[in-house]
Design an enzyme around this catalytic site. Structure first.
Site, PDB file in Angstrom:
ATOM      1  N   GLU A  19      37.332   8.075  49.567  1.00  0.00           N
ATOM      2  CA  GLU A  19      37.323   9.345  48.841  1.00  0.00           C
ATOM      3  C   GLU A  19      38.643  10.103  48.918  1.00  0.00           C
ATOM      4  O   GLU A  19      38.730  11.165  49.554  1.00  0.00           O
ATOM      5  CB  GLU A  19      36.198  10.243  49.365  1.00  0.00           C
ATOM      6  CG  GLU A  19      34.835   9.637  49.229  1.00  0.00           C
ATOM      7  CD  GLU A  19      33.717  10.643  49.503  1.00  0.00           C
ATOM      8  OE1 GLU A  19      34.029  11.772  49.917  1.00  0.00           O
ATOM      9  OE2 GLU A  19      32.555  10.290  49.283  1.00  0.00           O
ATOM     10  N   GLU A  49      28.332   4.749  49.086  1.00  0.00           N
ATOM     11  CA  GLU A  49      27.686   5.806  49.873  1.00  0.00           C
ATOM     12  C   GLU A  49      26.715   6.564  48.993  1.00  0.00           C
ATOM     13  O   GLU A  49      27.048   6.904  47.851  1.00  0.00           O
ATOM     14  CB  GLU A  49      28.692   6.851  50.384  1.00  0.00           C
ATOM     15  CG  GLU A  49      29.445   6.484  51.614  1.00  0.00           C
ATOM     16  CD  GLU A  49      30.327   7.630  52.119  1.00  0.00           C
ATOM     17  OE1 GLU A  49      29.976   8.812  51.924  1.00  0.00           O
ATOM     18  OE2 GLU A  49      31.374   7.315  52.705  1.00  0.00           O
TER      19      GLU A  49
HETATM   20  C1  BGC Z   1      32.094  10.972  53.336  1.00  0.00           C
HETATM   21  C2  BGC Z   1      31.343  10.857  54.628  1.00  0.00           C
HETATM   22  C3  BGC Z   1      30.438  12.072  54.795  1.00  0.00           C
HETATM   23  C4  BGC Z   1      29.435  12.074  53.667  1.00  0.00           C
HETATM   24  C5  BGC Z   1      28.420  13.212  53.725  1.00  0.00           C
HETATM   25  C6  BGC Z   1      31.253  11.455  52.193  1.00  0.00           C
HETATM   26  O1  BGC Z   1      32.009  12.337  51.449  1.00  0.00           O
HETATM   27  O2  BGC Z   1      32.734   9.753  53.032  1.00  0.00           O
HETATM   28  O3  BGC Z   1      32.244  10.713  55.660  1.00  0.00           O
HETATM   29  O4  BGC Z   1      29.821  12.125  56.024  1.00  0.00           O
HETATM   30  O5  BGC Z   1      30.125  12.202  52.458  1.00  0.00           O
HETATM   31  O6  BGC Z   1      29.037  14.435  53.622  1.00  0.00           O
END
Ligand code: BGC
Length: 470
Positions: free
Chosen positions: A197, A382
């Protein structure tokens, strides 16, 4: 002209109407099964070094920007830090066995640059190297594929002291680090990602300063954007050179942006936010340059562009990692440069503990949006949610999280069924961990962590995944 306006409004209206029934419906009972995603679909969990490892100053590890940032009062909401985190550095074996018991076959982790090369460049810390060797070997022994992320926000502090991402020298530092990691681990790790990101660490770290390294200013931000884009492509090239049959990607935070009202001004505001949230890092890598048209102030980035850079920004990734948590409803605002802001979710909207609206349709729209670029493969690297988990009689019942996963997976499946090459899904996250400036309060895991004892307890959502992936 009038007709065009009408058609535009109709398009926006239909987009909103498409979202509405899904939101109104709330919890769905439509079941999905692993099989419908196909046998070669990658199912995994995602983690990052600073959020889980702990062991911040042992076995020769150097200081990272997050070690420094979290040690300063006022930076982390619950006054905590990642010094111990979930102690994964010491408990990785049991944790990976636990992951296997949940039937996941893919584990995403990141290298801590400061653990491997404490001064950022130059001498290597063999104890740190050994840790990742053991971690990778343990994964492979368990039949779990390691997915390595090169950079998940924890720059060595010594490099930050020399300007960090705002200094063009980062290109040399990052290349050295990437050369090192790919040569040491490329024999066993086949799945690689370059940056986590970049929109996240450049805006939060160098523009608003609410994350490490706590710097602010439009110049630093634009410089760090351009340098991150250069590193993103150069990282890809180095992996391709050094890793035989590597599967090479990079990840982007992304949020579908929607206008709050059916007005031109709101639509333009949504387009401006779309540039920063979704387009800024992928378009240069595809040879499209920076998206100036909708956001003229971006032209100031030219100050940091050297002759020949446009070529260097390009790299043909094997996959693009999309990371989605919420959608963004937008209206015009007086915020300089961007002149747009998010509208708070309406009263009664379903929210996670982060205050983020649960809006599964958003992931569908954003996957479709990215699928219009010439990308080969999309992986959701993610997606997940924090909810206020309660430990009751040794169990954590988290039906909201299970529903969250089901509903988002259904939308991903919808995009896949419409022909988008979505080939994997990584839940954020495996075990509750250190949630950056929020500290330990938001729990994103499918496994609960008792932060006093470091005991792990599988949540109902963890059991749900175990059965789903069986
Ligand atoms: C990040 C993580 C973070 C997750 C939840 C993402 O933007 O890569 O490191 O914990 O979001 O906020």
């Amino acid at each position: 002209m009038v007709r065009l306006e009408f058609l535009k409004q109709l398009a926006v209206l239909s987009a909103i109407l498409k979202v509405a029934p899904a939101l109104a419906k709330g919890i769905t009972d439509t079941d999905i099964s692993r099989k419908v995603f196909g046998d070669d679909f990658f199912w995994g969990v995602a983690t990052s070094a600073y959020q889980i490892e702990g062991a911040w100053n042992i076995d020769g590890k150097g200081e990272s920007v997050w070690d420094r940032f979290s040690s300063k009062p006022g930076h982390i909401k619950d006054k905590s830090n990642g010094n111990e985190a979930i102690n994964f550095y010491h408990s990785y074996e049991a944790d990976l066995e636990l992951l296997k018991s949940l039937n996941f076959k893919n584990f995403r982790f990141s290298f801590s640059w400061a653990r491997l090369i404490p001064d950022g460049t130059g001498s290597v810390n063999e104890k740190g190297v050994d840790f990742y060797n053991r971690l990778i070997d343990k994964c492979l022994k368990l039949g779990i594929e390691p997915w390595a992320m090169l950079y998940h926000w924890d720059l060595p502090q010594v490099l930050e002291d020399r300007g960090g991402w705002a200094n063009r020298d980062i290109l040399g530092w990052f290349s050295e680090f990437t050369e090192f990691c790919t040569r040491r681990y490329g024999d066993r790790v086949k799945h690689w990602m370059v940056l986590n990101e970049p929109a996240g660490f450049t805006t939060l770290g160098y523009l608003s300063g609410i994350h490490a390294p706590n710097r602010t200013g439009i110049g630093k931000f634009l410089a760090s954007v351009h340098h991150a884009c250069l590193c993103q492509a150069e990282g890809g090239r180095i992996i391709r050179r050094n890793v035989n049959q590597g599967h090479i990607g990079t990840t982007f935070s992304c949020s579908h942006t929607e206008p709050y009202k059916l007005k031109d001004s709101h639509q333009r505001a949504a387009q401006r936010l779309d540039v920063v949230l979704n387009r800024l890092f992928i378009e240069p890598s595809l040879g499209m340059g920076y998206p100036y048209a909708e956001l003229p102030f971006l032209r100031k980035i030219e100050k940091y562009i050297d002759p020949g850079d446009q070529e260097k920004l390009k790299f043909d990734f094997d996959f693009i990692g999309l990371q989605n948590y919420f959608r963004v409803v937008t209206k015009p605002s007086l915020i300089p440069f961007i002149w747009a802001n998010r509208v708070k979710p309406e009263d009664g909207a379903e929210l996670t503990e982060m205050g983020w609206e649960v809006a599964p349709e958003g992931i569908y729209h954003i996957i479709k949006q990215f699928s219009k670029y010439p990308v080969k493969e999309i992986i959701v690297t993610e997606n997940g949610a924090a909810f206020p988990d309660q430990l009751i009689n040794g169990r954590i019942h988290d039906p909201q999280r299970i529903e969250f996963y089901k509903r988002y997976l259904q939308k991903i499946l919808k995009a896949k069924n419409e022909g988008v090459n979505v080939s994997g899904y990584f839940a954020w996250t495996f075990i509750d961990n250190f949630e950056w400036a929020e500290g330990y309060r938001p729990r994103f895991g499918i496994v609960y962590n008792n932060f006093s004892t470091q005991e792990r307890i599988i949540k109902d959502s963890g059991y749900w995944f175990r059965d789903f992936l069986k």
